[in-house]
Design a protein around this motif. Structure first.
Motif, PDB file in Angstrom:
ATOM      1  N   LYS A  61      20.941 -17.398  -5.001  1.00 23.87           N
ATOM      2  CA  LYS A  61      21.315 -18.811  -5.162  1.00 23.87           C
ATOM      3  C   LYS A  61      21.564 -19.137  -6.629  1.00 23.87           C
ATOM      4  N   LEU A  62      21.872 -18.125  -7.402  1.00 27.69           N
ATOM      5  CA  LEU A  62      22.227 -18.340  -8.812  1.00 27.69           C
ATOM      6  C   LEU A  62      23.720 -18.641  -8.900  1.00 27.69           C
ATOM      7  N   PRO A  63      24.156 -19.175 -10.045  1.00 30.39           N
ATOM      8  CA  PRO A  63      25.596 -19.408 -10.203  1.00 30.39           C
ATOM      9  C   PRO A  63      26.373 -18.136 -10.544  1.00 30.39           C
ATOM     10  N   GLU A  64      25.716 -17.004 -10.667  1.00 32.72           N
ATOM     11  CA  GLU A  64      26.443 -15.757 -10.918  1.00 32.72           C
ATOM     12  C   GLU A  64      25.793 -14.632 -10.108  1.00 32.72           C
ATOM     13  N   HIS A  65      26.465 -13.483 -10.095  1.00 31.10           N
ATOM     14  CA  HIS A  65      25.945 -12.399  -9.265  1.00 31.10           C
ATOM     15  C   HIS A  65      24.649 -11.821  -9.849  1.00 31.10           C
ATOM     16  N   THR A  66      23.925 -11.095  -9.013  1.00 31.15           N
ATOM     17  CA  THR A  66      22.661 -10.513  -9.455  1.00 31.15           C
ATOM     18  C   THR A  66      22.412  -9.230  -8.669  1.00 31.15           C
ATOM     19  N   SER A  67      21.251  -8.623  -8.902  1.00 27.36           N
ATOM     20  CA  SER A  67      20.780  -7.467  -8.127  1.00 27.36           C
ATOM     21  C   SER A  67      19.303  -7.326  -8.466  1.00 27.36           C
ATOM     22  N   ILE A  68      18.565  -6.524  -7.697  1.00 24.53           N
ATOM     23  CA  ILE A  68      17.169  -6.263  -8.098  1.00 24.53           C
ATOM     24  C   ILE A  68      16.952  -4.765  -8.245  1.00 24.53           C
ATOM     25  N   HIS A  69      16.425  -4.423  -9.414  1.00 22.59           N
ATOM     26  CA  HIS A  69      16.012  -3.055  -9.690  1.00 22.59           C
ATOM     27  C   HIS A  69      14.491  -2.979  -9.527  1.00 22.59           C
ATOM     28  N   TRP A  70      14.030  -1.928  -8.833  1.00 27.13           N
ATOM     29  CA  TRP A  70      12.594  -1.773  -8.545  1.00 27.13           C
ATOM     30  C   TRP A  70      12.040  -0.783  -9.565  1.00 27.13           C
ATOM     31  N   HIS A  71      11.681  -1.311 -10.715  1.00 26.95           N
ATOM     32  CA  HIS A  71      11.318  -0.524 -11.895  1.00 26.95           C
ATOM     33  C   HIS A  71      10.138   0.416 -11.608  1.00 26.95           C
ATOM     34  N   GLY A  72      10.393   1.708 -11.754  1.00 21.56           N
ATOM     35  CA  GLY A  72       9.334   2.715 -11.633  1.00 21.56           C
ATOM     36  C   GLY A  72       9.196   3.327 -10.250  1.00 21.56           C
ATOM     37  N   GLN A  73       9.923   2.782  -9.270  1.00 21.85           N
ATOM     38  CA  GLN A  73       9.761   3.280  -7.896  1.00 21.85           C
ATOM     39  C   GLN A  73      10.578   4.541  -7.643  1.00 21.85           C
ATOM     40  N   ARG A  74       9.987   5.431  -6.846  1.00 18.07           N
ATOM     41  CA  ARG A  74      10.729   6.545  -6.253  1.00 18.07           C
ATOM     42  C   ARG A  74      11.439   5.997  -5.024  1.00 18.07           C
ATOM     43  N   LEU A  75      12.743   6.097  -4.968  1.00 14.67           N
ATOM     44  CA  LEU A  75      13.459   5.552  -3.811  1.00 14.67           C
ATOM     45  C   LEU A  75      14.840   6.194  -3.741  1.00 14.67           C
ATOM     46  N   PRO A  76      15.546   6.018  -2.601  1.00 21.88           N
ATOM     47  CA  PRO A  76      16.910   6.541  -2.534  1.00 21.88           C
ATOM     48  C   PRO A  76      17.758   5.879  -3.613  1.00 21.88           C
ATOM     49  N   GLU A  84      15.731  -1.371   1.402  1.00 20.48           N
ATOM     50  CA  GLU A  84      14.671  -0.800   2.242  1.00 20.48           C
ATOM     51  C   GLU A  84      14.315   0.586   1.731  1.00 20.48           C
ATOM     52  N   PHE A  85      13.030   0.824   1.571  1.00 19.51           N
ATOM     53  CA  PHE A  85      12.579   2.155   1.158  1.00 19.51           C
ATOM     54  C   PHE A  85      11.104   2.323   1.482  1.00 19.51           C
ATOM     55  N   THR A  86      10.621   3.544   1.349  1.00 22.30           N
ATOM     56  CA  THR A  86       9.202   3.831   1.537  1.00 22.30           C
ATOM     57  C   THR A  86       8.555   3.931   0.164  1.00 22.30           C
ATOM     58  N   VAL A  87       7.444   3.216  -0.010  1.00 27.43           N
ATOM     59  CA  VAL A  87       6.771   3.193  -1.306  1.00 27.43           C
ATOM     60  C   VAL A  87       5.932   4.459  -1.425  1.00 27.43           C
ATOM     61  N   ARG A  88       6.351   5.345  -2.299  1.00 30.09           N
ATOM     62  CA  ARG A  88       5.749   6.677  -2.311  1.00 30.09           C
ATOM     63  C   ARG A  88       4.585   6.828  -3.266  1.00 30.09           C
ATOM     64  N   ARG A  89       4.540   5.996  -4.329  1.00 32.84           N
ATOM     65  CA  ARG A  89       3.480   6.166  -5.333  1.00 32.84           C
ATOM     66  C   ARG A  89       2.658   4.888  -5.435  1.00 32.84           C
ATOM     67  N   SER A  90       1.344   5.039  -5.631  1.00 30.38           N
ATOM     68  CA  SER A  90       0.544   3.855  -5.949  1.00 30.38           C
ATOM     69  C   SER A  90       0.589   3.632  -7.451  1.00 30.38           C
ATOM     70  N   GLY A  91       0.286   2.408  -7.868  1.00 31.71           N
ATOM     71  CA  GLY A  91       0.300   2.103  -9.294  1.00 31.71           C
ATOM     72  C   GLY A  91       0.855   0.720  -9.549  1.00 31.71           C
ATOM     73  N   THR A  92       1.388   0.533 -10.762  1.00 35.37           N
ATOM     74  CA  THR A  92       1.867  -0.788 -11.189  1.00 35.37           C
ATOM     75  C   THR A  92       3.316  -0.684 -11.614  1.00 35.37           C
ATOM     76  N   PHE A  93       4.155  -1.499 -11.013  1.00 40.21           N
ATOM     77  CA  PHE A  93       5.594  -1.455 -11.265  1.00 40.21           C
ATOM     78  C   PHE A  93       6.113  -2.880 -11.480  1.00 40.21           C
ATOM     79  N   VAL A 148       0.861  -1.186   0.000  1.00 39.54           N
ATOM     80  CA  VAL A 148       0.000   0.000   0.000  1.00 39.54           C
ATOM     81  C   VAL A 148       0.896   1.234   0.000  1.00 39.54           C
ATOM     82  N   GLU A 149       0.463   2.219  -0.767  1.00 40.21           N
ATOM     83  CA  GLU A 149       1.164   3.501  -0.846  1.00 40.21           C
ATOM     84  C   GLU A 149       1.519   3.990   0.566  1.00 40.21           C
ATOM     85  N   GLY A 150       2.756   4.379   0.747  1.00 37.05           N
ATOM     86  CA  GLY A 150       3.195   4.870   2.049  1.00 37.05           C
ATOM     87  C   GLY A 150       3.845   3.795   2.908  1.00 37.05           C
TER      88      GLY A 150
END
Ligand SMILES: [Cu+2]
Length: 465
Positions: free
Chosen positions: A150-165, A188-197, A138-140
């Protein structure tokens, strides 16, 4: 207990986030025990050899036979009320409230996915599934993600469309170190916008997305009356290159994909969207393929109500029956489902509603190939992809009757059986099933597939005699 029953119970028991995540993964992947803390034996293994692959298939088939059905909509665990999103053939990620922060666990790992009965593939995903479970908040909300690799190579996660630090944006090398195999990172971040990401890796991105690593990220408005709907579905569009007879996506393919999926499933393996007549329905679609997809709904017109940039004000929403999905983008459409029936919902690029086909097919329209096809196909199994089509391609639907067999683990180009005959589709195709709201039909009951639509007498196209 089948998967649907599990999720019904799971919704009620969802306070134990780890338990649910582990058990849902179990349905598709018996190789890891997600409920257990990682131990050295869980360390990523090097890629398997072909013989290991074929030895393992028995297990994978068993694992994939527990193919997920559309889960019944779960209630929000607690706190704000909202209509939960349904991820057809997928799941919603459980969370645990810890000191006012919603905590989620995502494990990036190899998974086996059944695309449709008769075809499995080695993919990568999250928590035992591709796409990864849908994140729903929920927004906020303050959110915290523990991401274990647990993959055989490195990774990361991008939070597509989010306002965040900036340091939470997940771009390996640019905003954070990559997550090495065996490591866990915290976002860790605060979800500032509602919608679909969406969420997806930003490390070795081409390979990891081609292997299936992606998920939806839905944020409900703080005010539950804003943008309220009765049924809320979400789909991720994906493209794959999996050669006939093989089990692993070709991750260096850039243009010539041969398999097109909704939530890592292809027709006829994609659950229908089941709604009550008169329901206000939203379909959220994310496109992480390398091309656009004009998604078309039959029988209704919809309005484009949301993008990953935010909600479209009502005065600016425009009517369509096809929404062209740009690459790397989200669109949500809304409509009133006021026409009963089984309505197709599909990509309008007609080769995206087909199973694997070679692009090197010569044009055989009007050419009499006689009986040579079968003879040549016996010598060169792959030849069957080439000489079809003297009188159109509809004959592809019944290759078995023509004495041909498909390579193993390969879906037909055209398939599916409806109440009136072959449907001749594949890939990105499913149905919207609109049924009268007859008590005691509830939301829960409607999560089950109601079967074929019984057309009222005199309302079906007929042969003129
Ligand atoms: Cu398409």
């Amino acid at each position: 207990m089948n998967r649907r029953q599990f999720f019904r119970k799971g919704g009620a028991l969802a306070s134990s986030a780890i338990l649910i995540a582990g058990s849902s993964a179990h349905a598709q992947n018996h190789q890891h025990d997600h409920a257990a803390k990682p131990t050295p034996t869980d360390a990523p293994k090097p890629a398997e050899s072909a013989s290991e692959r074929s030895r393992g298939l028995g297990l994978w088939k068993e694992a994939a036979s527990a193919s997920p059905l559309t889960q019944a909509p779960i209630k929000p665990q607690h706190g704000q009320r909202y209509t939960p999103v349904i991820t057809p053939n997928g799941a919603t990620l459980p969370w645990k409230m810890v000191d006012g922060v919603k905590e989620f666990r995502l494990t990036a790992e190899p998974v086996v996915r059944e695309f449709a009965p008769g075809m499995l593939a080695h993919c990568w995903g999250y928590n035992g599934m591709t796409p990864g479970p849908t994140i729903e908040v929920v927004e906020g909300d303050r959110v915290r993600f523990f991401v274990t690799n647990k993959l055989p190579e490195h990774t990361s996660i991008h939070w597509h469309g989010q306002r965040l630090p900036n340091g939470m944006d997940g771009v390996g090398g640019l905003t954070q170190p990559h997550i090495d195999p065996g490591k866990t990172f915290v976002y860790e971040f605060t979800v500032r916008r509602s919608g679909t990401f969406m969420y997806h890796p930003h490390s070795d991105e081409m390979v990891q997305m081609a292997m299936g690593m992606m998920g939806m990220f839905v944020v409900h408005p703080k005010n539950p009356r804003e943008h309220a709907v009765d049924r809320d579905f979400c789909f991720l569009l994906q493209s794959w290159k999996i050669e006939p007879g093989t089990y692993t996506p070709n991750t260096v393919e850039m243009l010539d994909f041969n398999l097109w999926s909704l939530n890592s499933r292809t027709f006829p393996g994609i659950d229908s969207m089941v709604v009550r007549k008169g329901d206000r329905v939203r379909i959220r679609i994310g496109n992480l393929t390398m091309t656009n997809h004009p998604m078309h709904l039959h029988g209704h017109e919809f309005k484009v109500a949301c993008t990953d940039g935010g909600w479209v004000p009502p005065t600016a929403q425009w009517p369509e029956v096809t929404i062209d999905m740009p690459v790397g983008a989200v669109r949500a459409v809304e409509f009133i489902a006021d026409e009963e029936g089984d309505w197709a919902f599909h990509c309008h690029k007609s080769h995206h509603t087909m199973g694997p086909m070679g692009h090197a097919i010569p044009n055989m329209m009007g050419v009499d190939q006689g009986s040579t096809v079968k003879t040549i196909a016996e010598l060169f199994p792959s030849y069957m992809y080439m000489p079809m089509g003297s009188a159109g391609m509809a004959e592809m639907q019944d290759m078995a009757a023509m004495g041909m067999t498909l390579p193993e683990n390969t879906l037909p180009m055209m398939t599916g059986e409806g109440q009136y005959g072959p449907i001749e589709m594949g890939g990105m195709f499913t149905t919207l099933k609109v049924r009268p709201d007859t008590p005691p039909a509830s939301r829960q009951l409607l999560a089950a597939d109601p079967g074929d639509y019984q057309h009222p007498k005199g309302t079906v196209a007929f042969e003129m005699k």
